[in-house]
Design a protein around this motif. Structure first.
Motif, PDB file in Angstrom:
ATOM      1  N   SER A   1     -28.454 -29.664  -7.023  1.00 11.53           N
ATOM      2  CA  SER A   1     -28.558 -29.536  -5.577  1.00 11.53           C
ATOM      3  C   SER A   1     -29.608 -28.494  -5.218  1.00 11.53           C
ATOM      4  O   SER A   1     -29.636 -27.410  -5.801  1.00 11.53           O
ATOM      5  CB  SER A   1     -27.216 -29.120  -4.978  1.00 11.53           C
ATOM      6  OG  SER A   1     -26.259 -30.122  -5.190  1.00 11.53           O
TER       7      SER A   1
ATOM      8  N   ASP B   1     -30.246 -35.504   5.161  1.00 11.28           N
ATOM      9  CA  ASP B   1     -30.345 -34.148   5.694  1.00 11.28           C
ATOM     10  C   ASP B   1     -31.469 -34.061   6.722  1.00 11.28           C
ATOM     11  O   ASP B   1     -32.472 -33.368   6.542  1.00 11.28           O
ATOM     12  CB  ASP B   1     -30.568 -33.153   4.556  1.00 11.28           C
ATOM     13  CG  ASP B   1     -30.385 -31.707   5.001  1.00 11.28           C
ATOM     14  OD1 ASP B   1     -30.081 -31.486   6.193  1.00 11.28           O
ATOM     15  OD2 ASP B   1     -30.560 -30.796   4.159  1.00 11.28           O
TER      16      ASP B   1
ATOM     17  N   SER C   1     -35.744 -29.918   3.677  1.00  7.48           N
ATOM     18  CA  SER C   1     -34.297 -29.738   3.612  1.00  7.48           C
ATOM     19  C   SER C   1     -33.862 -28.767   2.535  1.00  7.48           C
ATOM     20  O   SER C   1     -32.788 -28.171   2.634  1.00  7.48           O
ATOM     21  CB  SER C   1     -33.599 -31.082   3.387  1.00  7.48           C
ATOM     22  OG  SER C   1     -34.035 -31.686   2.181  1.00  7.48           O
TER      23      SER C   1
ATOM     24  N   TRP D   1     -24.261 -37.303   6.261  1.00  7.69           N
ATOM     25  CA  TRP D   1     -24.299 -35.861   6.094  1.00  7.69           C
ATOM     26  C   TRP D   1     -22.984 -35.217   6.516  1.00  7.69           C
ATOM     27  O   TRP D   1     -22.404 -34.417   5.787  1.00  7.69           O
ATOM     28  CB  TRP D   1     -25.445 -35.252   6.911  1.00  7.69           C
ATOM     29  CG  TRP D   1     -25.416 -33.763   6.871  1.00  7.69           C
ATOM     30  CD1 TRP D   1     -24.927 -32.914   7.813  1.00  7.69           C
ATOM     31  CD2 TRP D   1     -25.826 -32.943   5.777  1.00  7.69           C
ATOM     32  NE1 TRP D   1     -25.020 -31.601   7.387  1.00  7.69           N
ATOM     33  CE2 TRP D   1     -25.571 -31.597   6.143  1.00  7.69           C
ATOM     34  CE3 TRP D   1     -26.392 -33.220   4.532  1.00  7.69           C
ATOM     35  CZ2 TRP D   1     -25.856 -30.541   5.292  1.00  7.69           C
ATOM     36  CZ3 TRP D   1     -26.683 -32.148   3.689  1.00  7.69           C
ATOM     37  CH2 TRP D   1     -26.415 -30.835   4.076  1.00  7.69           C
TER      38      TRP D   1
ATOM     39  N   GLU E   1     -27.599 -35.535   0.702  1.00  5.10           N
ATOM     40  CA  GLU E   1     -28.886 -34.879   0.914  1.00  5.10           C
ATOM     41  C   GLU E   1     -29.970 -35.831   1.398  1.00  5.10           C
ATOM     42  O   GLU E   1     -30.937 -35.396   2.034  1.00  5.10           O
ATOM     43  CB  GLU E   1     -29.333 -34.185  -0.379  1.00  5.10           C
ATOM     44  CG  GLU E   1     -28.448 -33.005  -0.733  1.00  5.10           C
ATOM     45  CD  GLU E   1     -28.662 -32.521  -2.142  1.00  5.10           C
ATOM     46  OE1 GLU E   1     -29.523 -33.092  -2.843  1.00  5.10           O
ATOM     47  OE2 GLU E   1     -27.971 -31.574  -2.547  1.00  5.10           O
TER      48      GLU E   1
END
Length: 262
Positions: free
Chosen positions: A2, A131, A235, A122, A128
């Motif tokens: 992540s 995002d 993001s 989201w 993601e």
């Protein structure tokens, strides 16, 4: 893996060796200039929170930013309770072309956010690839739209069908620790698939510290009258050098259209 989000209160990893690539936009006499008047600071309770930008819309009332800047990430189908850094997001407003030390100046005003539009992917799952967010902005006291104020021909049009390899210009506002005069940082480079998540866009450009979440990724930008195409917003990223964005898709288009009607 992540990515580390780059909202104003997230912890950013250092990329000191690449800092020489930072391009802070300024004029002679060290006075800030704004070749990107559509880009500014998204504020929460009056404080720099993220970056956001005006996107061309029929009513001139839409701003683009990252979803994590305006809504907690969901998990396992349930809405999140707090922002990515554990803090309340607060009341949102937008200051295009923001600059200056401390509280700074707002040469194009501070604009109230009327409504927030975020994908369920989201808010329920923390996906993601979703995002991104679009905000509907109130007109000013004279009834003018935000887009009229920043320049009707300055805002990029959104691109919902972009490929992954584009030449883009990315503009953002790092937090004051790395940018005490609140000058925008800009980079023009080529995007590619992120090695850790091929569904995400990736660029390598130094200087995109905490606070640059929501920075617009603008393709095909030219001179006057050629504002380009917005294909996504910043993001995350593991360092100030590495940045990712979710590529706009048909669901992003639906959110944009909802915001534009607001």
């Amino acid at each position: 893996m992540s990515p580390v989000v780059k909202g104003a209160s997230a912890a950013a990893a250092a990329g000191i060796a690449a800092l020489c690539a930072v391009v802070f936009l300024k004029a002679s006499g060290d006075q800030s200039v704004h070749p990107f008047p559509t880009v500014g600071v998204l504020m929460a309770n009056g404080e720099h929170w993220c970056t956001a930008s005006v996107v061309d819309s029929p009513r001139g009332n839409v701003v683009a930013t990252a979803a994590h800047c305006v809504a907690p990430a969901g998990e396992d189908g349930h809405p999140g309770e707090v922002a990515h850094d554990g803090l309340a997001i607060g009341e949102l407003s937008f200051a295009p072309a923001f600059s200056g030390e401390g509280a700074g100046t707002q040469p194009l005003g501070v604009w109230k956010v009327r409504s927030i539009h975020v994908d369920d992917r989201w808010t329920k799952w923390g996906d993601e690839t979703a995002d991104f967010a679009f905000l509907t902005i109130e007109p000013d006291g004279d009834g003018r739209s935000l887009q009229q104020r920043v320049g009707a021909g300055e805002a990029p049009k959104p691109d919902w069908t972009s490929g992954y390899e584009r030449d883009v210009t990315v503009i953002g506002y790092p937090e004051s620790e790395h940018n005490p005069q609140n000058k925008p940082v800009s980079c023009t480079t080529q995007t590619r698939h992120d090695a850790n998540d091929p569904d995400m866009l990736y660029i390598s450009c130094a200087g995109f510290w905490t606070g640059t979440s929501g920075s617009p990724w603008i393709a095909d930008r030219g001179g006057t009258g050629q504002p380009g195409r917005l294909i996504g917003v910043l993001s995350g990223g593991d360092t100030d050098v590495d940045s990712t964005a979710a590529l706009y898709d048909e669901k992003a288009k639906a959110l944009f259209e909802k915001a534009a009607r607001g």
